[in-house]
Design an enzyme around this catalytic site. Structure first.
Site, PDB file in Angstrom:
ATOM      1  CG  ASP A 121      -1.750  -1.295   1.225  1.00 49.46           C
ATOM      2  OD1 ASP A 121      -1.964  -1.872   0.220  1.00 49.46           O
ATOM      3  OD2 ASP A 121      -2.710  -1.477   2.335  1.00 49.46           O
ATOM      4  CE1 TYR A 172      -3.787 -10.217   5.551  1.00 44.06           C
ATOM      5  CE2 TYR A 172      -3.087 -10.618   7.647  1.00 44.06           C
ATOM      6  CZ  TYR A 172      -3.073 -10.032   6.405  1.00 44.06           C
ATOM      7  OH  TYR A 172      -1.699  -9.787   5.965  1.00 44.06           O
TER       8      TYR A 172
END
Length: 385
Positions: A171, A221
């Site tokens: 990111d 996750y």
């Protein structure tokens, strides 16, 4: 975009009565390469035309005064006492101050106004955009001499250690290194990268936001990361040089994992296939074979849904609608999963009709409204005034 830029500038002048420096730092999309980052594989992100904006000026004391223009809130602390804030939003600025102090960089206080038009919670990394805007700004006003690589790594560490989100580096990397008309092929192990042309005349990157976020996202996750690690440790018994799934190939997966539990076999198979798919997809872009690239996006979605099992009925439905639209060249769920957005490549000529049909179908099937974001690829973090 202009609105957020003017908002931070005007708010800064109104609050502090001086002209600020303004930094723009974009959100990102990821075209192909999902759940490969923490397995040290490849990702293919791009910076987009939705960004965080930060207006800033240094002070003579050590007070930090931040205004969140969109929330009409302010936050004050000092360089000495930059502790975690229960209010949430200040932490994306303060985490950068914390990191700079840890590497013994000398900074003073500053005034700042923040705003942005990266949609929150839609998987476009609004938090990374703000972190990167902050480190870029502080590096500039205090002449810290950091290069882009150092800034990216510090921004990621700030999110990991201070905010407490265990994100990979994609990111922040995409936000800082983004380049107009290109995607970034990033090797998450070495941090080597190359710009791959993405000049798609008449095609828009459109995100269909499912408007759902299932509570499974964070717990699952962690389950996926441990399943991948378990797969690696099984492969290592026969192939000791395999340190992560990046080092494995399909032959090893079949040989070592096909007799193991289905979950571990499927998770690891997806990651290895996804890395191969990304490398092939970059060749498609270089040859301008956009239909082949789009087909690989659909294949990624099937893998995420059936092998990695991080999709959900809402995302699967949006992708199935996309398959019925000849002017959508590719579609897949984007991000961690269990909600969020589907990223698509749509021919601009039919854009309005496509968006209307998919929104209507989604409403009729799921009884949920939908947000749609039309994006284009832009340059990374920069000082705009």
């Amino acid at each position: 975009m202009r609105e957020a830029h003017h908002l931070v500038k005007n708010k800064f002048i109104e609050t502090f009565n001086e002209e600020p420096i303004i930094v723009r730092s974009p959100g990102r999309v990821n075209l192909i390469g999902e759940h490969t980052d923490y397995n040290m594989g490849y990702v293919l992100p791009a910076a987009i035309n939705k960004a965080a904006y930060l207006a800033i000026k240094e002070r003579d004391d050590d007070i930090i005064f931040i205004v969140a223009a969109d929330l009409n809130e302010s936050f004050t602390t000092t360089v000495e006492r930059c502790n975690y804030s229960e209010r949430g939003w200040p932490n994306y600025v303060i985490c950068i101050v914390d990191q700079l102090l840890k590497i013994n960089k000398k900074i003073k206080g500053f005034n700042a106004v923040i705003s942005g038009d990266v949609p929150l919670g839609a998987g476009m990394s609004s938090s990374a955009a703000l972190e990167c805007a902050t480190i870029f700004a502080l590096n500039h006003i205090f002449e810290l001499g950091l290069d882009k690589f150092e800034m990216v790594k510090l921004a990621q560490k700030g999110e990991n250690e201070f905010v407490g989100v265990n994100c990979g580096i994609m990111d922040q990397f995409a936000s800082v290194f983004g380049k107009k008309g290109h995607v970034v092929k990033l090797d998450c192990r070495s941090l080597d990268f190359e710009y791959v042309p993405f000049e798609l005349e008449g095609i828009k990157i459109v995100l269909f936001d499912s408007m759902v976020k299932h509570s499974l996202a964070s717990s699952e996750y962690n389950v996926r990361t441990s399943q991948c690690s378990e797969g690696v440790s099984i492969i290592q018994q026969k192939y000791p040089k395999v340190k992560t799934l990046r080092d494995a190939n399909i032959k090893m997966i079949e040989e070592c994992l096909s007799q193991q539990t289905a979950d571990i076999y499927h998770r690891c198979k997806f990651v290895v296939e996804e890395n191969n798919r990304l490398i092939a997809a970059c060749e498609d872009l270089k040859q301008n074979q956009i239909a082949d690239f789009g087909q690989k996006m659909y294949e990624t979605h099937v893998g995420l849904s059936e092998l990695y099992e991080v999709s959900c009925p809402e995302l699967d439905f949006i992708v199935s609608c996309a398959r019925n639209e000849p002017s959508i060249l590719g579609a897949r769920m984007m991000g961690g999963g269990f909600g969020g957005c589907v990223i698509t490549l749509v021919e601009e000529a039919d854009l309005d009709n496509v968006v209307k049909r998919i929104k209507d179908a989604y409403w009729n099937k799921m009884n949920i409204g939908m947000n749609v974001y039309i994006t284009q690829i832009e340059d990374g973090t920069n000082i705009i005034s």
